[in-house]
Design a protein around this motif. Structure first.
Motif, PDB file in Angstrom:
ATOM      1  N   TRP A   1       0.802  -1.252  -0.137  1.00  0.00           N
ATOM      2  CA  TRP A   1      -0.004   0.032  -0.044  1.00  0.00           C
ATOM      3  C   TRP A   1       0.902   1.136  -0.009  1.00  0.00           C
ATOM      4  O   TRP A   1       0.322   2.295  -0.203  1.00  0.00           O
TER       5      TRP A   1
ATOM      6  N   TYR B   1      -0.767   8.490  -4.103  1.00  0.00           N
ATOM      7  CA  TYR B   1      -2.051   8.372  -5.044  1.00  0.00           C
ATOM      8  C   TYR B   1      -3.068   9.658  -5.435  1.00  0.00           C
ATOM      9  O   TYR B   1      -2.584  10.413  -4.438  1.00  0.00           O
TER      10      TYR B   1
ATOM     11  N   TYR C   1      -0.615   9.990   0.554  1.00  0.00           N
ATOM     12  CA  TYR C   1       0.696   9.152   0.641  1.00  0.00           C
ATOM     13  C   TYR C   1       0.405   8.154   1.712  1.00  0.00           C
ATOM     14  O   TYR C   1       0.172   8.580   2.746  1.00  0.00           O
ATOM     15  N   ASN C   2       0.641   7.052   1.327  1.00  0.00           N
ATOM     16  CA  ASN C   2       0.760   5.789   2.341  1.00  0.00           C
ATOM     17  C   ASN C   2       2.101   5.440   2.665  1.00  0.00           C
ATOM     18  O   ASN C   2       3.050   5.278   1.830  1.00  0.00           O
TER      19      ASN C   2
ATOM     20  N   HIS D   1      -2.066  -0.657  -8.935  1.00  0.00           N
ATOM     21  CA  HIS D   1      -2.178   0.928  -9.210  1.00  0.00           C
ATOM     22  C   HIS D   1      -3.661   1.182  -8.887  1.00  0.00           C
ATOM     23  O   HIS D   1      -3.943   2.400  -8.360  1.00  0.00           O
TER      24      HIS D   1
ATOM     25  N   ASN E   1      -9.195   5.496  -6.642  1.00  0.00           N
ATOM     26  CA  ASN E   1      -7.531   6.187  -6.684  1.00  0.00           C
ATOM     27  C   ASN E   1      -6.692   5.487  -7.762  1.00  0.00           C
ATOM     28  O   ASN E   1      -6.957   4.208  -7.834  1.00  0.00           O
TER      29      ASN E   1
ATOM     30  N   LYS F   1      -2.520   4.834  -7.688  1.00  0.00           N
ATOM     31  CA  LYS F   1      -1.230   4.859  -6.753  1.00  0.00           C
ATOM     32  C   LYS F   1      -0.238   4.443  -7.927  1.00  0.00           C
ATOM     33  O   LYS F   1      -0.161   3.774  -8.801  1.00  0.00           O
TER      34      LYS F   1
END
Length: 218
Positions: A35, A39, A77-78, A178, A215, A217
């Protein structure tokens, strides 16, 4: 005597092995989906608000509820450590959340409209491979128009952008490396402020939103 000692030693070994196996079984398996990363995305849904509306200085309330659609963009942002996902997200929505009621003077209608809603929040969640369950909270803000309208159709209003706070819950599902889809609920408390209509009004705005989003990513 030797037989007894040998049996005891074997039982102790079996018990130790069973405890070790249980300990290994209880260790969470790390999420195989990654994850982490930046994104961007879009969202759409609905909002429902409650406005405590009071003419000053005397308590002359015209409290009311409103509802309507909203939609907009998000970016975030993760970071991921094992099964724990944490990060930050900002979003902004165009909104059309309207509500009104009869004023204390029944020749007037008292109402409100939320035309913009946004937030900057932290996110913290638990990843189960391609499914993420998370909580979120932080700064919430919105543009609120407070008005009254006479029977002739003349509107007296003041529009302000208010900052407050928001908390919520969500779930996000990854289709591949993605693309992800999410469903999210948030509660906004934008506090109270004074607005000038044909008289001075103090209004407090609380909003509930429910959206679905998509989303990408990087």
């Amino acid at each position: 005597m030797k037989s007894i000692l040998l049996a005891a030693t074997m039982l102790a070994g079996l018990a130790t092995g069973a405890v070790a196996a249980d300990a290994v079984a209880e260790v969470p398996v790390a999420s195989t989906y990654n994850w982490s990363g930046a994104y961007v995305g879009v969202h759409a849904g609905g909002g429902w608000d409650h406005v405590d509306f009071d003419f000053l200085p005397a308590p002359n309330p015209a409290n009311h509820n409103g509802s309507g659609a909203l939609g907009g963009l998000q970016v975030g942002y993760n970071f991921q450590t094992d099964n724990i996902v944490y990060g930050v997200e900002a979003d902004i929505s165009a909104a059309d959340i309207n509500g009104s009621t009869e004023c204390p003077n029944p020749t007037f209608t008292c109402g409100s409209k939320v035309s913009m809603l946004g937030s900057v929040r932290g996110r913290l969640g638990l990843a189960m491979n391609d499914l993420l369950i998370y909580g979120t909270g932080g700064l919430g803000y919105g543009t609120i128009d407070i008005y009254d309208r006479n029977s002739g159709g003349t509107t007296f209003d003041t529009k302000k952008t208010r900052a407050g706070w928001t908390v919520g819950l969500g779930a996000e599902y990854a289709f591949d490396q993605h693309w992800t889809a999410k469903a999210e609920y948030k509660y906004f408390d934008l506090g109270s402020d004074d607005y000038l209509t044909d008289s001075l009004v103090r209004a407090k705005t609380q909003i509930h939103t429910a959206v679905v989003g998509l989303n990408y990513k990087f």
